[in-house]
Design a protein around this motif. Sequence first.
Motif, PDB file in Angstrom:
ATOM      1  N   TYR A 344     -15.744   4.285 -55.153  1.00 29.19           N
ATOM      2  CA  TYR A 344     -15.655   4.104 -53.780  1.00 29.19           C
ATOM      3  C   TYR A 344     -15.949   5.445 -52.839  1.00 29.19           C
ATOM      4  CZ  TYR A 344     -13.878  -0.360 -55.332  1.00 29.19           C
ATOM      5  OH  TYR A 344     -13.630  -1.667 -55.743  1.00 29.19           O
ATOM      6  N   PHE A 345     -15.423   6.358 -53.312  1.00 26.38           N
ATOM      7  CA  PHE A 345     -15.551   7.667 -52.442  1.00 26.38           C
ATOM      8  C   PHE A 345     -17.181   8.117 -52.846  1.00 26.38           C
ATOM      9  CE2 PHE A 345     -11.131   7.735 -51.767  1.00 26.38           C
ATOM     10  CZ  PHE A 345     -11.141   8.428 -50.500  1.00 26.38           C
ATOM     11  N   ARG A 346     -17.524   7.886 -53.914  1.00 30.44           N
ATOM     12  CA  ARG A 346     -19.026   8.237 -54.367  1.00 30.44           C
ATOM     13  C   ARG A 346     -19.970   7.629 -53.490  1.00 30.44           C
ATOM     14  NH1 ARG A 346     -19.368   6.771 -59.623  1.00 30.44           N
ATOM     15  NH2 ARG A 346     -20.927   5.006 -59.085  1.00 30.44           N
ATOM     16  N   ALA A 347     -19.591   6.175 -53.278  1.00 30.58           N
ATOM     17  CA  ALA A 347     -20.669   5.208 -52.527  1.00 30.58           C
ATOM     18  C   ALA A 347     -20.771   5.755 -51.072  1.00 30.58           C
ATOM     19  CB  ALA A 347     -20.083   3.653 -52.782  1.00 30.58           C
ATOM     20  N   ILE A 348     -19.085   6.185 -50.493  1.00 34.04           N
ATOM     21  CA  ILE A 348     -19.255   6.877 -49.245  1.00 34.04           C
ATOM     22  C   ILE A 348     -20.224   7.642 -49.198  1.00 34.04           C
ATOM     23  CG2 ILE A 348     -17.835   7.556 -47.284  1.00 34.04           C
ATOM     24  CD1 ILE A 348     -15.334   5.496 -48.522  1.00 34.04           C
ATOM     25  N   SER A 349     -19.854   8.794 -49.817  1.00 35.71           N
ATOM     26  CA  SER A 349     -20.637  10.101 -49.837  1.00 35.71           C
ATOM     27  C   SER A 349     -22.318   9.663 -49.985  1.00 35.71           C
ATOM     28  CB  SER A 349     -20.068  10.937 -50.994  1.00 35.71           C
ATOM     29  OG  SER A 349     -20.886  12.052 -51.028  1.00 35.71           O
ATOM     30  N   ARG A 350     -22.653   8.808 -50.972  1.00 29.28           N
ATOM     31  CA  ARG A 350     -24.242   8.704 -50.885  1.00 29.28           C
ATOM     32  C   ARG A 350     -24.528   7.790 -49.926  1.00 29.28           C
ATOM     33  NH1 ARG A 350     -25.297   7.973 -57.597  1.00 29.28           N
ATOM     34  NH2 ARG A 350     -24.700  10.107 -58.025  1.00 29.28           N
ATOM     35  N   LEU A 351     -23.851   6.967 -49.556  1.00 29.88           N
ATOM     36  CA  LEU A 351     -24.648   5.945 -48.110  1.00 29.88           C
ATOM     37  C   LEU A 351     -24.383   6.896 -46.819  1.00 29.88           C
ATOM     38  CD1 LEU A 351     -22.890   2.810 -48.730  1.00 29.88           C
ATOM     39  CD2 LEU A 351     -25.294   3.260 -49.033  1.00 29.88           C
ATOM     40  N   THR A 352     -23.534   7.824 -46.788  1.00 32.90           N
ATOM     41  CA  THR A 352     -23.390   8.803 -45.672  1.00 32.90           C
ATOM     42  C   THR A 352     -24.724   9.645 -45.788  1.00 32.90           C
ATOM     43  OG1 THR A 352     -21.013   8.732 -45.489  1.00 32.90           O
ATOM     44  CG2 THR A 352     -22.036  10.605 -44.608  1.00 32.90           C
ATOM     45  N   ALA A 353     -25.064  10.262 -47.120  1.00 36.27           N
ATOM     46  CA  ALA A 353     -26.185  11.086 -47.107  1.00 36.27           C
ATOM     47  C   ALA A 353     -27.577  10.269 -46.775  1.00 36.27           C
ATOM     48  CB  ALA A 353     -26.324  11.684 -48.496  1.00 36.27           C
ATOM     49  N   LEU A 354     -27.601   8.910 -47.116  1.00 33.28           N
ATOM     50  CA  LEU A 354     -28.721   7.990 -46.933  1.00 33.28           C
ATOM     51  C   LEU A 354     -28.812   7.777 -45.516  1.00 33.28           C
ATOM     52  CD1 LEU A 354     -28.731   5.908 -50.151  1.00 33.28           C
ATOM     53  CD2 LEU A 354     -30.011   7.810 -49.622  1.00 33.28           C
ATOM     54  N   ALA A 355     -27.690   7.731 -44.758  1.00 25.86           N
ATOM     55  CA  ALA A 355     -27.542   7.584 -43.315  1.00 25.86           C
ATOM     56  C   ALA A 355     -28.213   8.560 -42.553  1.00 25.86           C
ATOM     57  CB  ALA A 355     -26.267   7.148 -42.841  1.00 25.86           C
ATOM     58  N   ARG A 356     -27.777   9.700 -43.018  1.00 28.59           N
ATOM     59  CA  ARG A 356     -28.482  11.003 -42.244  1.00 28.59           C
ATOM     60  C   ARG A 356     -30.257  11.047 -42.706  1.00 28.59           C
ATOM     61  NH1 ARG A 356     -24.324  14.159 -45.348  1.00 28.59           N
ATOM     62  NH2 ARG A 356     -22.706  14.397 -43.937  1.00 28.59           N
ATOM     63  N   ASP A 357     -30.424  10.712 -43.739  1.00 26.97           N
ATOM     64  CA  ASP A 357     -31.905  10.547 -43.946  1.00 26.97           C
ATOM     65  C   ASP A 357     -32.614   9.552 -43.038  1.00 26.97           C
ATOM     66  OD1 ASP A 357     -31.310  12.238 -45.892  1.00 26.97           O
ATOM     67  OD2 ASP A 357     -31.515  10.990 -47.717  1.00 26.97           O
ATOM     68  N   ALA A 358     -31.791   8.617 -42.470  1.00 25.31           N
ATOM     69  CA  ALA A 358     -32.402   7.617 -41.713  1.00 25.31           C
ATOM     70  C   ALA A 358     -32.369   7.883 -40.325  1.00 25.31           C
ATOM     71  CB  ALA A 358     -31.669   6.138 -42.106  1.00 25.31           C
ATOM     72  N   LYS A 359     -31.960   8.791 -39.920  1.00 23.34           N
ATOM     73  CA  LYS A 359     -31.988   9.289 -38.436  1.00 23.34           C
ATOM     74  C   LYS A 359     -33.295   9.278 -37.737  1.00 23.34           C
ATOM     75  CE  LYS A 359     -29.212  12.433 -36.897  1.00 23.34           C
ATOM     76  NZ  LYS A 359     -28.423  13.570 -36.376  1.00 23.34           N
TER      77      LYS A 359
END
Length: 364
Positions: A344-359
């Motif tokens: 779950y922490f890995r998923a949060i970390s990776r989705l957060t990185a992808l959210a940055r990419d989407a800005k």
Amino acid sequence: MSSSTAFPGQSPLVETAPLSLCAREPHVPADRLVAEMVPPPRFDSVRFDTYVPDPNQPSQSEAVTVLSGFAAGLGGAHATGSGRRKWFGSKKPAAPSGPRGVYLDGGYGVGKTHLLASLWHATPAEPSLKAFGTFVELTNLVGALGFQQTVRTLSGHRLLCIDEFELDDPGDTVLVSSLLSRLVEAGVALAATSNTLPGKLGEGRFAAADFLREIQGLSAHFRPLRIDGEDYRHRGLPEAPPPYSDDQVTRAAYATPGASLDDFPGLLNHLAKVHPSRYGALTDELGAVCLTGVTPVPDQSTALRLVVLADRLYDREVPVLASGLPFDQLFSDEMLNGGYRKKYFRAISRLTALARDAKGLVAQ
């Protein structure tokens, strides 16, 4: 399909209606599973010299040195089906002898997958003689081909890299341990990372000694390589952007070529109808994933499916734009303190990185 869409305060624009993940039900033939056992697109161009060690963590620089030597040593390997030959070829007498496997031991976000993919790229063999995949992808391959055919398919390889070795399912662990034993006998070199077992939370990682004990009979074939450090995705980077409004996400979906647009609860329901082995195909040719109404994940089965989808999106560098709750509120405290905590922490970390990419998808 194109449509003329006028948003409040804007001129009419001719745009393409976004895709829907919920409308996709991909079917993946077994031969595609074999052909796709290569580093995912995110790691297609990584190499040892593109890995940036944390200067405060000397084990990271040491890992690059050790793995570079490991890859060079595989240049003389030739899998012929005999477990009695030397691992290194006779023309390379200077190459060190030792275990034919390496286990990258470290927490999430320290670059283990980057290093594992770099090892795959650096190994001097044709791509068809090297395989790279997650534990889930490997078990899916066994399910598609059968055990014996999987052994025959992979026995001619120089190297098999297994990312995120799942040690929380005893049945699958025994299955893959048996498979690896057969491949070792055939002369295949191994490299792996692993996940945390329930009750083995500690530093948020699965310790090397526990990993070696779990892969029955294979301990002597692995050299543990510890990699310390913090999650690089958050090292010196700003916090994840806050969620956007439904209107912003919808506008971005229409304005972004190849974007999908789905209601988050609806997507979670759809994932239950698609086998996780097909989540990679589910994300084929996506330019972005746009989600409205992100809410907490309701149960553990749903959460684990979302983890697999997050991994496939991250592998393929697909930005994720969302409204609703921020991604660090997806999983309950019970989930984040339970046996699948690391996932779950890995998923949060990776989705957060992808959210940055989407800005950049949102009009300012």
